[in-house]
Scaffold this motif. Sequence first.
Motif, PDB file in Angstrom:
ATOM      1  N   MET A  43      36.168  33.218  -4.026  1.00 54.79           N
ATOM      2  CA  MET A  43      37.448  32.015  -3.834  1.00 54.79           C
ATOM      3  C   MET A  43      37.504  33.223  -2.772  1.00 54.79           C
ATOM      4  N   THR A  44      38.330  32.190  -1.977  1.00 54.32           N
ATOM      5  CA  THR A  44      38.154  33.165   0.142  1.00 54.32           C
ATOM      6  C   THR A  44      39.049  33.730   0.130  1.00 54.32           C
ATOM      7  N   GLU A  45      38.955  35.111   0.847  1.00 56.36           N
ATOM      8  CA  GLU A  45      39.906  35.782   0.907  1.00 56.36           C
ATOM      9  C   GLU A  45      41.346  35.133   2.053  1.00 56.36           C
ATOM     10  N   ASN A  46      40.641  34.574   2.681  1.00 57.52           N
ATOM     11  CA  ASN A  46      41.667  34.209   3.188  1.00 57.52           C
ATOM     12  C   ASN A  46      42.052  32.712   3.256  1.00 57.52           C
ATOM     13  N   LYS A  47      43.318  33.408   2.811  1.00 54.49           N
ATOM     14  CA  LYS A  47      44.088  31.849   3.024  1.00 54.49           C
ATOM     15  C   LYS A  47      44.268  30.861   2.781  1.00 54.49           C
ATOM     16  N   ASN A  48      44.777  31.183   4.311  1.00 52.62           N
ATOM     17  CA  ASN A  48      44.904  30.335   5.614  1.00 52.62           C
ATOM     18  C   ASN A  48      43.765  29.295   5.776  1.00 52.62           C
ATOM     19  N   GLU A  49      42.319  29.711   5.243  1.00 55.14           N
ATOM     20  CA  GLU A  49      41.652  29.177   5.941  1.00 55.14           C
ATOM     21  C   GLU A  49      41.873  27.268   5.284  1.00 55.14           C
ATOM     22  N   VAL A  50      41.123  26.414   6.424  1.00 59.15           N
ATOM     23  CA  VAL A  50      41.295  25.078   5.754  1.00 59.15           C
ATOM     24  C   VAL A  50      39.844  24.748   5.564  1.00 59.15           C
ATOM     25  N   LEU A  51      39.865  23.602   4.918  1.00 56.10           N
ATOM     26  CA  LEU A  51      38.646  23.211   4.296  1.00 56.10           C
ATOM     27  C   LEU A  51      38.437  22.085   5.768  1.00 56.10           C
ATOM     28  N   LYS A  52      37.220  21.784   6.293  1.00 56.16           N
ATOM     29  CA  LYS A  52      37.179  20.994   6.868  1.00 56.16           C
ATOM     30  C   LYS A  52      36.848  19.247   6.468  1.00 56.16           C
ATOM     31  N   GLU A  53      36.667  18.624   7.006  1.00 56.55           N
ATOM     32  CA  GLU A  53      35.294  17.110   5.900  1.00 56.55           C
ATOM     33  C   GLU A  53      34.692  17.725   6.746  1.00 56.55           C
ATOM     34  N   THR A  54      34.096  18.004   6.366  1.00 53.21           N
ATOM     35  CA  THR A  54      32.055  16.635   6.138  1.00 53.21           C
ATOM     36  C   THR A  54      31.469  15.427   6.876  1.00 53.21           C
ATOM     37  N   GLU A  55      31.070  15.659   7.788  1.00 52.99           N
ATOM     38  CA  GLU A  55      30.217  14.588   8.757  1.00 52.99           C
ATOM     39  C   GLU A  55      29.597  13.518   7.693  1.00 52.99           C
ATOM     40  N   VAL A  56      29.444  12.522   7.031  1.00 51.25           N
ATOM     41  CA  VAL A  56      28.485  11.892   6.024  1.00 51.25           C
ATOM     42  C   VAL A  56      27.010  11.613   7.893  1.00 51.25           C
ATOM     43  N   LYS A  57      25.552  12.281   6.371  1.00 46.85           N
ATOM     44  CA  LYS A  57      25.164  11.984   7.707  1.00 46.85           C
ATOM     45  C   LYS A  57      23.914  10.961   7.270  1.00 46.85           C
ATOM     46  N   HIS A  58      24.145  10.088   6.970  1.00 46.12           N
ATOM     47  CA  HIS A  58      23.327   8.672   5.631  1.00 46.12           C
ATOM     48  C   HIS A  58      24.420   8.153   5.220  1.00 46.12           C
ATOM     49  N   THR A  59      23.298   7.249   5.370  1.00 47.14           N
ATOM     50  CA  THR A  59      23.901   5.404   5.165  1.00 47.14           C
ATOM     51  C   THR A  59      23.072   5.121   4.496  1.00 47.14           C
ATOM     52  N   TYR A  60      23.705   4.440   2.977  1.00 48.18           N
ATOM     53  CA  TYR A  60      23.187   3.047   2.663  1.00 48.18           C
ATOM     54  C   TYR A  60      22.905   2.061   2.273  1.00 48.18           C
ATOM     55  N   ASP A  61      22.603   1.302   2.212  1.00 49.39           N
ATOM     56  CA  ASP A  61      23.294  -0.154   1.815  1.00 49.39           C
ATOM     57  C   ASP A  61      23.870  -0.625   0.706  1.00 49.39           C
ATOM     58  N   ALA A  62      25.267  -0.799   0.730  1.00 48.36           N
ATOM     59  CA  ALA A  62      26.050  -0.678  -0.717  1.00 48.36           C
ATOM     60  C   ALA A  62      25.472  -2.176  -1.696  1.00 48.36           C
ATOM     61  N   GLY A  63      25.706  -3.299   0.112  1.00 49.90           N
ATOM     62  CA  GLY A  63      25.694  -4.726  -1.076  1.00 49.90           C
ATOM     63  C   GLY A  63      25.813  -5.463   0.161  1.00 49.90           C
ATOM     64  N   GLU A  64      25.554  -6.752   0.436  1.00 55.13           N
ATOM     65  CA  GLU A  64      26.154  -8.008   1.225  1.00 55.13           C
ATOM     66  C   GLU A  64      27.367  -8.891   0.969  1.00 55.13           C
ATOM     67  N   TYR A  65      27.863  -9.422   1.447  1.00 55.59           N
ATOM     68  CA  TYR A  65      29.548 -10.581   1.206  1.00 55.59           C
ATOM     69  C   TYR A  65      29.348 -11.408   2.519  1.00 55.59           C
ATOM     70  N   ASP A  66      29.847 -12.274   1.968  1.00 50.44           N
ATOM     71  CA  ASP A  66      30.601 -13.273   2.965  1.00 50.44           C
ATOM     72  C   ASP A  66      32.029 -12.238   4.278  1.00 50.44           C
ATOM     73  N   VAL A  67      32.864 -11.611   3.204  1.00 51.74           N
ATOM     74  CA  VAL A  67      33.777 -11.900   2.745  1.00 51.74           C
ATOM     75  C   VAL A  67      34.245 -10.065   3.132  1.00 51.74           C
ATOM     76  N   ILE A  68      34.742  -9.887   3.750  1.00 54.19           N
ATOM     77  CA  ILE A  68      34.758  -8.296   3.136  1.00 54.19           C
ATOM     78  C   ILE A  68      36.028  -7.840   3.823  1.00 54.19           C
ATOM     79  N   VAL A  69      36.612  -7.700   3.329  1.00 49.95           N
ATOM     80  CA  VAL A  69      38.463  -6.997   3.556  1.00 49.95           C
ATOM     81  C   VAL A  69      39.342  -5.368   3.294  1.00 49.95           C
ATOM     82  N   VAL A  70      39.863  -5.300   4.308  1.00 51.54           N
ATOM     83  CA  VAL A  70      39.512  -3.870   4.280  1.00 51.54           C
ATOM     84  C   VAL A  70      40.610  -3.555   4.179  1.00 51.54           C
ATOM     85  N   GLY A  71      41.880  -2.738   2.920  1.00 53.37           N
ATOM     86  CA  GLY A  71      42.961  -2.917   2.754  1.00 53.37           C
ATOM     87  C   GLY A  71      43.561  -3.752   1.427  1.00 53.37           C
ATOM     88  N   ALA A  72      43.787  -3.410   0.375  1.00 50.67           N
ATOM     89  CA  ALA A  72      44.037  -4.400  -0.494  1.00 50.67           C
ATOM     90  C   ALA A  72      45.935  -4.008  -0.473  1.00 50.67           C
TER      91      ALA A  72
END
Length: 647
Positions: free
Chosen positions: A1-30
Amino acid sequence: MTENKNEVLKETEVKHTYDAGEYDVIVVGAGHAGSEAALAAARMGQKTLLLTISLEMVAFMPCNPSVGGPAKGTVVREIDALGGEMGKNIDKTYIQMRMLNTGKGPAVQALRAQADKHAYHQEMKNTIEKEPNLDLRQAIVDDLLVKDHKAEGVVTNTGATYHSKTVVMATGTSARGQIYIGELRYSSGPNNSLPSIKLSKNLEKKGFNLERFKTGTPPRINGNTINYAETEEQPGDAQPRHFSYTTPYSDYLSVSDQVSCWLTYTNPKTHSLIRDNLDRSPLFNGIIDGIGPRYCPSLEDKVVRFADKDRHQVFLEPEGRGNDEWYVDGMSNSMPEEIQQEMLHSVKGLENAQMMRPGYAIEYDIITPQQMKPSMESKLVEGLFTAGQTNGTSGYEEAAGQGLIAGINAARKVQNKDPLILKRSDAYIGVLLDDLVTKGTNEPYRLLTSRAEYRLLLRNDNADMRLTPIGHEIGLISDERYAEFEKKRQAVEDEIKRLESLRIKPSDKINQFVESHGDKPLQDGILAAQFLRRPYVDYDKLLEFIPATENKLDPRVIEQVSIRVKYAGYIKKEEAKVAKMKRMESKKIPENIDYDAIDGIATEGKQKLKEIQPQTIAQASRISGVNPSDIAILGVYIQQGKIAKTK
């Protein structure tokens, strides 16, 4: 456990991508837009993917737990008539139903249902999960894949790359969402869900113009702590009602099953609390930059704008059957939590109310809707469609209507078919979309009956007559449902024809009835249709003076017959206006026309025409800043065939 209580964990950048599938229509938000878009595309035979930040937010109601109301209720009927889901879903899950404006004409009457918000979400989620061709998945979309100005899919924060032929963007208030409660501010989507941060930034990099809008929600309280004796009951209608044309009468909720809402009011003490603490409201101390809704303002805004009023309505609305959380409609605010508690306790009936959740304001990104075509397809990126609060609207119903059209047109894009474009004379949805893409909006847009020029034609009762043939043609209305619709339509036509041919003869009985309403007795015979047009005559009374039909008519047929007969003259006048407008709608403006090459059009007119890129002369005539002389010159220019196109 870190001693610095104010430390903020930063989001790590995703360096890689992978093919997850093919579709006719993708809708973002449900949300309500995304759910309708995904269901429509899948039901039209397209392989569809629906991505949501949280599976618990599918068709969720983060604000008012209700569906319908003036104009909005008609939109729900239109969604149903086209083959959408919202009407069916609320019919399964409502806890109270009322017809509003019954003392006014049919053009402004509308259904409003109080929803069990948790049942509504769960029922819609179940419907989506069972739909063939539709995959539902939890993911945060970070980027839109674009190649040669065409949408090709999306990338999520985990590196999953989904390829598609079209994309529907329906991100709601999650886009760079920020919640405000007094001095407290933090990144969040609605109801403390995760926000979408990177997608907005990446859309800006691709050339999209984004703006910041604001909306809000009131506190929720424990219903067991309300003193109902000090409030006014607001029960549901005694007559069972429905939104969907497919809901059979046997499935209607009985009156005993409905849950009442309750009415109370703010008072000078409430208003004094707000005025004394305006410096702590982010709406008034300069912290919030986003533009809020004019027609659904926060309580702070109402107290300041309407300083002469000593009270405002507060509706206490249950959020469902299985819990005691109540929505305090009319007290939307972003004051500090302790001030909100004092505000609640100042209201009659809420002196001992226990606040379960504080109200808040939420600021979020929108894509300015002038960047879209009437089909909801982007002018910047082919194959990208937008819908809902992403386009600057407010309300579940407006979102669902846009989502349905975006989903339909995304599917038709894949099918190489022309888009479905509803005209202003076709539906309130047509009014909504035309307003957005032609006029834009500088505040969260809300549908009102006054926005529709032909509202006597766009009634709550006749959405199926207007739109079910379209729904059947595009493949969202089954042959079986269409056959039932045809039976109803024929029954209406037959009964109107019968009433226009039947003659009522004078008699003691009918003259006694006529004179009891201060009218002159009949001297000669009168057609049954003419008699029905008298204000004091309804269909049931008419049947006392004419032979009954061979078969008992469905109440929904009687409703249509009565309105069409009583308002025949007014309807005919509006239909003449529509015919005139359709002639202008038929005059198409060629794509890529060079407005700078047209002499005589004012500078402002040219600027607006180039920005909006109207598709018809009628649409061009509705653009603010384009005057009638500009339209006349443009019409002559096109008619002469001297079309200079941009390079």
